[in-house]
Write an enzyme that holds these catalytic residues in place. Structure first.
Site, PDB file in Angstrom:
ATOM      1  N   CYS A  54      51.611  71.731  19.490  1.00 34.93           N
ATOM      2  CA  CYS A  54      51.826  71.672  18.036  1.00 34.93           C
ATOM      3  C   CYS A  54      52.321  70.290  17.667  1.00 34.93           C
ATOM      4  O   CYS A  54      52.134  69.844  16.547  1.00 34.93           O
ATOM      5  CB  CYS A  54      52.930  72.621  17.602  1.00 34.93           C
ATOM      6  N   GLU A  67      55.951  79.216  13.232  1.00 39.20           N
ATOM      7  CA  GLU A  67      55.678  77.802  13.519  1.00 39.20           C
ATOM      8  C   GLU A  67      54.164  77.685  13.598  1.00 39.20           C
ATOM      9  O   GLU A  67      53.536  78.369  14.406  1.00 39.20           O
ATOM     10  CB  GLU A  67      56.277  77.386  14.872  1.00 39.20           C
ATOM     11  N   VAL A 112      46.622  82.313  11.491  1.00 36.82           N
ATOM     12  CA  VAL A 112      47.258  83.578  11.889  1.00 36.82           C
ATOM     13  C   VAL A 112      48.622  83.713  11.210  1.00 36.82           C
ATOM     14  O   VAL A 112      48.971  84.773  10.680  1.00 36.82           O
ATOM     15  CB  VAL A 112      47.383  83.669  13.433  1.00 36.82           C
ATOM     16  N   GLY A 113      49.386  82.610  11.190  1.00 34.49           N
ATOM     17  CA  GLY A 113      50.712  82.646  10.564  1.00 34.49           C
ATOM     18  C   GLY A 113      50.632  83.051   9.098  1.00 34.49           C
ATOM     19  O   GLY A 113      51.472  83.820   8.610  1.00 34.49           O
ATOM     20  N   GLY A 128      52.002  79.624  16.561  1.00 35.04           N
ATOM     21  CA  GLY A 128      50.551  79.586  16.750  1.00 35.04           C
ATOM     22  C   GLY A 128      49.890  78.851  15.593  1.00 35.04           C
ATOM     23  O   GLY A 128      50.478  77.930  15.025  1.00 35.04           O
ATOM     24  N   SER A 129      48.694  79.312  15.222  1.00 35.84           N
ATOM     25  CA  SER A 129      47.931  78.568  14.218  1.00 35.84           C
ATOM     26  C   SER A 129      48.360  78.944  12.805  1.00 35.84           C
ATOM     27  O   SER A 129      48.933  80.013  12.567  1.00 35.84           O
ATOM     28  CB  SER A 129      46.449  78.887  14.373  1.00 35.84           C
ATOM     29  N   ASN A 130      48.022  78.065  11.855  1.00 31.24           N
ATOM     30  CA  ASN A 130      48.356  78.350  10.468  1.00 31.24           C
ATOM     31  C   ASN A 130      47.573  79.555   9.942  1.00 31.24           C
ATOM     32  O   ASN A 130      48.100  80.350   9.162  1.00 31.24           O
ATOM     33  CB  ASN A 130      48.098  77.117   9.598  1.00 31.24           C
TER      34      ASN A 130
END
Ligand code: UN1
Length: 493
Positions: free
Chosen positions: A280, A246, A227-228, A223-225
């Site tokens: 992505c 990722e 949230v990661g 997902g998004s940076n």
């Protein structure tokens, strides 16, 4: 669809009582399903089920576990077209891409099943000839998999299949946007006869609860940076937990002065606009040598103008809608920002109106030319939409410098006829997925999938996820009737 959680082999509601809807982004009046907003209690039940199932599941042979995947994939293959249409309806990508998503998921199941009779560790020599040493893999336990909407079928299977074949059990938390597809995955897993608790699905706003649960051993996230990065922080608080994330990209396609222009244009269109730029791996930067800039720009813009946008179930449509209202707003904001930052607009992108578009989130491509600049936000931030910059460069060295001038590092492609230049790109650009004379998208499942810098945690998924969901153990056996030690440690009694 009356959606439910799938816990311990049963489809169950949630005592929370809250529900959310999954709607068709091409026709927002169409509700495809409603699903429970899961509570802490649901998450606890799912983790408990995964933990209880783990003990029996890990004791089966790897080959027996693989046979469940074989059964699973036979069922998926029979319903490939129905599943593809559901994917397309739920996430809006064109039906060709809906089919590709389902095919990619099926490939993952086939690939993992295909590995179960293959060697799965190492035999390692000892300095003592009577000793045999092995590297053997052990599963870790309950795996939490948190997945995005843009590959609602393939990505859950990328994460579930290697996890379960190695003896782990899984709790999937899919995106709310594509809960129907996740429910289908649970239905097929159920029909394939996986023992209760091996695969569980919990819906709706409970990803953080899974990450924070003391009994999930591994967190897998795509997902998004933003949230990661939160997940990485939460996981750091546990001694027994790790995560593989990722987290997007600001990918580039590099067109050098000797490029075959037909290949360059084709690769650029696919990289920028497949999935409406919402992969992505999509390229939002086209780095073009100034000698071929005029020809590239002219042909790229001409073809982009002809891109068919519309109902994604129509076989001729190239671009469906973007996923939701907030995506349309974010893309429009970045289109405006490009103008403010001095972009030369070659094709203005807007929210489409008119009969055919009025019920969906349709956006047309935004194409601009802009010199690279460290100050530009549009050239550095991930937009996730049909928003693409053409960045002129004078030579290959500048192309590499511009390519690496981003905090991300997922996919990189170069169009050139010169293998020496391709090698320079290979060695000097920062990426996880590199391509020559190809687009930046379309990785196959038997390769590692993951990026460097802000794009990942350095633990690629797809084929190489095995290294995340297993612990490598050293196992050493003595065949002598006495103890002979390495390093001169033998003791004579
Ligand atoms: C993603 O967008 O998160 O390489 C995954 C590709 C696909 C996977 C994309 N196989 O474009």
């Amino acid at each position: 669809m009356d959606g439910k959680n799938y816990i311990n082999g049963a489809f169950v509601g949630s005592a929370s009582g809250g529900r959310f809807e999954s709607r068709n982004p091409a026709n927002i009046d169409e509700v495809l399903g409603t699903f429970p907003l899961s509570s802490e209690n649901d998450v606890n039940n799912a983790v408990q089920a995964a933990q209880t199932a783990y003990d029996g599941w890990r004791r089966l042979s790897r080959i027996k576990r693989g046979e469940y995947l074989d059964e699973f994939v036979q069922l998926l293959k029979k319903d490939r077209e129905d599943l593809s249409r559901l994917v397309t309806k739920e996430c809006g990508k064109g039906i060709v891409e809906g089919r590709a998503d389902v095919t990619e998921g099926i490939h993952m199941v086939q690939y993992v099943f295909g590995t179960v009779r293959m060697p799965h560790g190492d035999v390692i020599d000892s300095e003592i000839s009577e000793k045999d040493a092995f590297m053997r893999r052990k599963p870790k336990g309950a795996v939490a998999a948190i997945t995005p909407w843009n590959f609602p079928f393939a990505i859950p299977l990328w994460l579930i299949c290697p996890s379960v074949v190695e003896g782990n059990t899984v709790i999937l938390k899919p995106s709310r946007e594509t809960a129907c597809t996740a429910n289908k995955i649970a239905e097929y897993a159920h029909k394939a006869g996986f023992p209760p608790g091996v695969i569980n699905v919990v819906h709706g706003g409970c990803g953080d609860l899974l990450v924070k649960h003391p009994d999930t051993q591994v967190v897998l996230f795509v997902g998004s940076n933003d949230v990661g990065s939160e997940i990485k922080k939460l996981v750091a608080g546990f001694h027994n937990k790790m995560c593989a994330c990722e987290m997007g990209g600001k990918n580039a396609l590099i067109v050098l002065d000797d490029a075959n222009m037909d290949i360059a244009i084709n690769a650029a269109i696919i990289s920028a606009f497949k999935t409406s730029g919402q992969r992505c791996t999509s390229a939002s930067r086209l780095i073009v040598h100034e000698k071929v800039l005029a020809e590239f720009e002219k042909r790229f813009v001409e073809i982009t103008k002809r891109i068919q946008i519309g109902n994604p179930l129509d076989e001729n449509v190239f671009m469906g809608p973007v996923i939701n209202q907030s995506a349309t707003e974010k893309i429009a904001r970045y289109n405006d920002l490009a103008k403010k930052e001095g972009a030369k607009v070659l094709l203005d992108g807007t929210r489409l109106t008119g009969e055919q578009y009025k019920k969906g989130y349709f956006m047309s491509p935004f194409v601009y030319r802009m010199q690279n600049s460290p100050k530009s936000r549009v050239l550095h931030e991930e937009v996730f939409g049909p928003h693409v910059a053409i960045i002129p460069v004078k030579n290959i060295d500048e192309a590499i410098e511009v390519h690496n001038d981003t905090e991300y590092g997922l996919a990189c492609a170069v169009i050139t006829e010169d293998y020496r230049k391709a090698k320079k790109i290979r060695d000097d650009c920062e990426y996880g997925l590199g391509y020559v004379n190809l687009p930046t998208i379309g990785a196959e499942v038997h390769l590692p999938f993951g990026g460097v810098k802000k794009s990942g945690t350095g633990l690629p998924s797809a084929s190489t996820l095995i290294d995340v969901v297993t612990h490598r153990t050293a196992w050493t056996v003595n065949h002598a009737l006495e103890i002979k030690m390495a390093q001169g440690l033998t003791v004579k009694l």
